[in-house]
Motif scaffolding. Structure first.
Motif, PDB file in Angstrom:
ATOM      1  N   SER A   1      12.743 -11.001  -3.466  1.00  0.00           N
ATOM      2  CA  SER A   1      12.444 -11.364  -2.076  1.00  0.00           C
ATOM      3  C   SER A   1      12.062 -10.113  -1.299  1.00  0.00           C
ATOM      4  N   LYS A   2      10.815 -10.073  -0.865  1.00  0.00           N
ATOM      5  CA  LYS A   2      10.349  -8.875  -0.149  1.00  0.00           C
ATOM      6  C   LYS A   2      11.060  -8.728   1.189  1.00  0.00           C
ATOM      7  N   SER A   3      11.387  -9.858   1.837  1.00  0.00           N
ATOM      8  CA  SER A   3      12.088  -9.743   3.122  1.00  0.00           C
ATOM      9  C   SER A   3      13.507  -9.215   2.913  1.00  0.00           C
TER      10      SER A   3
ATOM     11  N   VAL B   1      -0.853  -8.957   3.574  1.00  0.00           N
ATOM     12  CA  VAL B   1      -0.070 -10.201   3.601  1.00  0.00           C
ATOM     13  C   VAL B   1       0.556 -10.396   2.227  1.00  0.00           C
ATOM     14  N   LYS B   2       1.895 -10.543   2.213  1.00  0.00           N
ATOM     15  CA  LYS B   2       2.615 -10.635   0.941  1.00  0.00           C
ATOM     16  C   LYS B   2       3.447 -11.907   0.848  1.00  0.00           C
ATOM     17  N   ASP B   3       3.318 -12.584  -0.277  1.00  0.00           N
ATOM     18  CA  ASP B   3       4.223 -13.667  -0.617  1.00  0.00           C
ATOM     19  C   ASP B   3       5.628 -13.071  -0.678  1.00  0.00           C
TER      20      ASP B   3
ATOM     21  N   GLY C   1       0.632 -11.994  -5.405  1.00  0.00           N
ATOM     22  CA  GLY C   1       1.204 -12.330  -4.103  1.00  0.00           C
ATOM     23  C   GLY C   1       0.675 -11.531  -2.925  1.00  0.00           C
ATOM     24  N   VAL C   2      -0.045 -10.436  -3.195  1.00  0.00           N
ATOM     25  CA  VAL C   2      -0.415  -9.524  -2.110  1.00  0.00           C
ATOM     26  C   VAL C   2      -1.918  -9.540  -1.876  1.00  0.00           C
ATOM     27  N   VAL C   3      -2.316  -9.675  -0.610  1.00  0.00           N
ATOM     28  CA  VAL C   3      -3.719  -9.520  -0.257  1.00  0.00           C
ATOM     29  C   VAL C   3      -3.831  -8.404   0.771  1.00  0.00           C
TER      30      VAL C   3
ATOM     31  N   VAL D   1       3.919  -9.998   6.840  1.00  0.00           N
ATOM     32  CA  VAL D   1       2.716  -9.253   7.205  1.00  0.00           C
ATOM     33  C   VAL D   1       3.170  -7.822   7.440  1.00  0.00           C
ATOM     34  N   GLU D   2       2.447  -6.896   6.795  1.00  0.00           N
ATOM     35  CA  GLU D   2       2.924  -5.521   6.756  1.00  0.00           C
ATOM     36  C   GLU D   2       1.907  -4.552   7.309  1.00  0.00           C
ATOM     37  N   GLU D   3       2.380  -3.459   7.849  1.00  0.00           N
ATOM     38  CA  GLU D   3       1.553  -2.325   8.222  1.00  0.00           C
ATOM     39  C   GLU D   3       0.860  -1.780   6.962  1.00  0.00           C
ATOM     40  N   TYR D   4      -0.378  -1.368   7.098  1.00  0.00           N
ATOM     41  CA  TYR D   4      -1.114  -0.801   5.964  1.00  0.00           C
ATOM     42  C   TYR D   4      -0.653   0.639   5.714  1.00  0.00           C
ATOM     43  N   LEU D   5      -0.420   0.970   4.445  1.00  0.00           N
ATOM     44  CA  LEU D   5      -0.025   2.339   4.081  1.00  0.00           C
ATOM     45  C   LEU D   5      -1.203   3.026   3.403  1.00  0.00           C
ATOM     46  N   ASP D   6      -1.611   4.187   3.935  1.00  0.00           N
ATOM     47  CA  ASP D   6      -2.702   4.931   3.301  1.00  0.00           C
ATOM     48  C   ASP D   6      -2.110   5.906   2.287  1.00  0.00           C
TER      49      ASP D   6
ATOM     50  N   PRO E   1      -2.173   8.088  -1.736  1.00  0.00           N
ATOM     51  CA  PRO E   1      -2.009   7.731  -3.149  1.00  0.00           C
ATOM     52  C   PRO E   1      -0.672   7.053  -3.435  1.00  0.00           C
ATOM     53  N   GLU E   2      -0.691   6.166  -4.416  1.00  0.00           N
ATOM     54  CA  GLU E   2       0.545   5.473  -4.817  1.00  0.00           C
ATOM     55  C   GLU E   2       1.160   6.144  -6.034  1.00  0.00           C
ATOM     56  N   ILE E   3       2.479   6.124  -6.064  1.00  0.00           N
ATOM     57  CA  ILE E   3       3.245   6.769  -7.133  1.00  0.00           C
ATOM     58  C   ILE E   3       4.334   5.791  -7.558  1.00  0.00           C
TER      59      ILE E   3
ATOM     60  N   PHE F   1      -3.049   2.364 -12.423  1.00  0.00           N
ATOM     61  CA  PHE F   1      -4.365   1.993 -11.897  1.00  0.00           C
ATOM     62  C   PHE F   1      -4.416   0.483 -11.865  1.00  0.00           C
ATOM     63  N   LYS F   2      -4.345  -0.091 -10.663  1.00  0.00           N
ATOM     64  CA  LYS F   2      -4.135  -1.530 -10.544  1.00  0.00           C
ATOM     65  C   LYS F   2      -5.423  -2.353 -10.563  1.00  0.00           C
ATOM     66  N   ARG F   3      -6.530  -1.753 -10.109  1.00  0.00           N
ATOM     67  CA  ARG F   3      -7.768  -2.540 -10.038  1.00  0.00           C
ATOM     68  C   ARG F   3      -8.412  -2.671 -11.414  1.00  0.00           C
TER      69      ARG F   3
ATOM     70  N   VAL G   1       6.293   1.143  -0.890  1.00  0.00           N
ATOM     71  CA  VAL G   1       5.353   0.020  -0.892  1.00  0.00           C
ATOM     72  C   VAL G   1       6.083  -1.226  -1.392  1.00  0.00           C
ATOM     73  N   GLU G   2       6.864  -1.037  -2.432  1.00  0.00           N
ATOM     74  CA  GLU G   2       7.632  -2.156  -2.990  1.00  0.00           C
ATOM     75  C   GLU G   2       8.754  -1.615  -3.874  1.00  0.00           C
ATOM     76  N   PHE G   3       9.787  -2.428  -3.999  1.00  0.00           N
ATOM     77  CA  PHE G   3      10.792  -2.195  -5.027  1.00  0.00           C
ATOM     78  C   PHE G   3      10.598  -3.232  -6.115  1.00  0.00           C
TER      79      PHE G   3
HETATM   80  P1  AMP Z   1       3.138  -5.003  -4.215  1.00  0.00           P
HETATM   81  O1  AMP Z   1       3.218  -6.228  -5.083  1.00  0.00           O
HETATM   82  O2  AMP Z   1       3.957  -5.078  -2.985  1.00  0.00           O
HETATM   83  O3  AMP Z   1       3.287  -3.748  -4.983  1.00  0.00           O
HETATM   84  O4  AMP Z   1       1.616  -4.868  -3.802  1.00  0.00           O
HETATM   85  C1  AMP Z   1       0.594  -4.755  -4.773  1.00  0.00           C
HETATM   86  C2  AMP Z   1      -0.391  -3.705  -4.355  1.00  0.00           C
HETATM   87  O5  AMP Z   1      -0.922  -4.011  -3.058  1.00  0.00           O
HETATM   88  C3  AMP Z   1       0.225  -2.323  -4.176  1.00  0.00           C
HETATM   89  O6  AMP Z   1       0.317  -1.620  -5.366  1.00  0.00           O
HETATM   90  C4  AMP Z   1      -0.736  -1.681  -3.206  1.00  0.00           C
HETATM   91  O7  AMP Z   1      -1.882  -1.196  -3.874  1.00  0.00           O
HETATM   92  C5  AMP Z   1      -1.123  -2.820  -2.321  1.00  0.00           C
HETATM   93  N1  AMP Z   1      -0.239  -2.798  -1.137  1.00  0.00           N
HETATM   94  C6  AMP Z   1       0.943  -3.415  -0.990  1.00  0.00           C
HETATM   95  N2  AMP Z   1       1.501  -3.165   0.207  1.00  0.00           N
HETATM   96  C7  AMP Z   1       0.653  -2.347   0.845  1.00  0.00           C
HETATM   97  C8  AMP Z   1       0.645  -1.734   2.136  1.00  0.00           C
HETATM   98  N3  AMP Z   1       1.631  -1.926   3.018  1.00  0.00           N
HETATM   99  N4  AMP Z   1      -0.404  -0.953   2.448  1.00  0.00           N
HETATM  100  C9  AMP Z   1      -1.435  -0.761   1.584  1.00  0.00           C
HETATM  101  N5  AMP Z   1      -1.496  -1.326   0.364  1.00  0.00           N
HETATM  102  C10 AMP Z   1      -0.479  -2.112  -0.006  1.00  0.00           C
END
Ligand code: AMP
Ligand code: GLY
Length: 429
Positions: A116-118, A156-158, A166-168, A192-197, A199-201, A221-223, A290-292
């Motif tokens: 649960s993201k919330s 927007v995240k499920d 789940g994430v757009v 609905v989340e703030e956008y994070l700029d 690199p992801e780790i 590399f997710k894409r 970004v996520e746990f």
């Molecule tokens: P998640 O399932 O939450 O990891 O989201 C999948 C992917 O969506 C992440 O690896 C990010 O590339 C992108 N993403 C998720 N949340 C954000 C955010 N707040 N800002 C920018 N990109 C995000």
């Protein structure tokens, strides 16, 4: 492999371990366990043909916490390692432990950090962990208001598990609204989340509920296509170490994110043991979660465990038994590791299955190996594709560049009609 022998050799027989799952992540876990100096007796369920080369595979149907616990009991294993998130969220660890068997992974109440993201946001707020600001939305009006309040780019995240779908992230408000409404129509809700700029780790932190032990940071590399084009996937490749990252990255994550989260979960009476997967963005304003996730990541595990020299069996058993504080410091291979995923034709949409895989034997060298994911063996012993991500090819080298070259040389030896892979994994790192 070093001082970790002591505990494992206390067992009267070889320690017996059951790995749950069937992906390249589980193949990487099984491979690392098979190389432990304690040479554990390995079982897997359901496993895959690659895992079957190093473990005894068992069917798992239905895939429920009870059937996992029953199998563990039948095999009289000493430890169960749960790979994927779904059984964790359903309570597989609770069920296995109820039989008195040690199990690596969080109990259901702690796996909610991924389920649960919330809930994860609530825990982060309580623990003072930096993450994107957010608003939940349970209906179309709340959603529209949240999008207006938070602004572009829209995220927007499920709230619940969605197998990577789940994430757009989009600048198109109609698309953001449509994704949220589709989730809500199925009976769920979104945040609905703030956008994070930045690199992801990914940093995997092993915990026994109290003590926290970081593994090596990695990047995935997710894409689907080169240049980060195309749809999101489960992950098309990964590498470790991150030579460009700040020297104190791991320390920062431990101090500001991992330890406070583990402490907060313990304070709530639902201690988190297992892997706390910290998905992080290195933003212009500092580190943000970004996520746990409540498990090892795929494909990052393939490169992280490629570099771990300490025997994995003792690490996972110590985490499951609350003994991490007694473990000597982890030992790492100084070399770099790169993994490239070979995906089936039309992955991630509707992957084509049943294609003949060849070239695996020649792709294995002293510095390369192939982990299997979506594969199956036909009656004649031919290896066929059976899923979206089919293989995860790993290369090791003195630098990320050499490891990358090794991995791609191995990829070139493998054939699967219609398959695709990215050609830019770890390029320029
Ligand atoms: P998640 O399932 O939450 O990891 O989201 C999948 C992917 O969506 C992440 O690896 C990010 O590339 C992108 N993403 C998720 N949340 C954000 C955010 N707040 N800002 C920018 N990109 C995000
Ligand atoms: N590599 C992304 C994940 O495992 O969720």
């Amino acid at each position: 492999m070093g001082p970790d022998r002591t505990h494992l050799t206390r067992y009267a027989r070889r320690v017996r371990i059951l790995v749950i799952g069937s992906g390249a992540r589980e193949h990487a876990i099984a491979r690392a366990l098979s190389q432990d100096s304690a040479s554990p007796e390995l079982h897997a369920a359901p496993g895959n043909p690659g895992i079957a080369e190093i473990a005894t595979c068992h069917p798992l149907s239905p895939n429920t916490p009870e059937s996992i616990a029953d199998l563990a009991q039948r095999l009289a294993v000493d430890l169960v390692v749960i790979g994927p998130e779904a059984p964790l969220v359903q309570g597989a660890v609770d069920a296995v432990r109820a039989h008195g068997i040690a199990c690596f992974g969080p109990i259901a109440a702690a796996a909610r950090l991924e389920g649960s993201k919330s809930f994860a946001k609530e825990v982060m707020a309580a623990a003072g962990v930096p993450t994107a600001g957010c608003r939940p939305a349970h209906n179309a009006t709340e959603l529209a208001n949240a999008l207006d309040a938070i602004g572009r780019p829209f995220v927007v995240k499920d709230d619940g598990l969605a197998a990577g779908k789940g994430v757009v992230v989009t600048n198109d408000k109609a698309q953001a609204q449509a994704h949220g409404e589709a989730v809500i129509a199925k009976g769920g809700f979104v945040i609905v989340e703030e956008y994070l700029d930045g690199p992801e780790i990914s940093l995997f932190c092993i915990s026994d509920g109290t003590t926290v032990l970081p593994l090596a940071p990695a990047q995935d590399f997710k894409r689907a296509y080169d240049g980060d084009a195309g749809p999101n996937t489960g992950g098309m490749g990964a590498y470790s170490p991150l030579t460009w990252a700040p020297d104190d990255l791991t320390e920062q994550v431990m101090d500001t994110i991992a330890r406070p989260t583990i402490t907060e979960m313990a304070r709530r009476g639902t201690p988190f043991a297992g892997v706390l997967y910290c998905g992080l963005a290195l933003t212009s304003r500092g580190l943000r979660v970004v996520e746990f996730n409540a498990r090892f990541g795929d494909p990052e595990t393939q490169v992280v465990l490629a570099r771990l020299r300490t025997g994995l069996a003792e690490v996972l058993l110590a985490a499951a038994q609350g003994r991490l504080a007694d473990l000597p410091p982890l030992q790492w291979d100084p070399r770099a590791a790169v993994t490239v995923v070979i995906a089936a034709e039309n992955y991630p949409a509707t992957p084509v299955t049943g294609g003949l895989i060849s070239g695996l034997a020649s792709a294995a060298t002293p510095t390369t190996y192939v982990l299997q994911a979506g594969t199956k063996m036909d009656d004649g012993g031919a290896l066929l594709s059976a899923g979206g991500r089919v293989l995860s090819v790993v290369g090791l080298g003195e630098s990320v560049e050499t490891a990358r070259r090794q991995a791609y040389e191995a990829v070139a030896k493998i054939s699967l009609p219609g398959s695709h892979h990215r050609t830019d994994i770890a390029a320029g790192r």
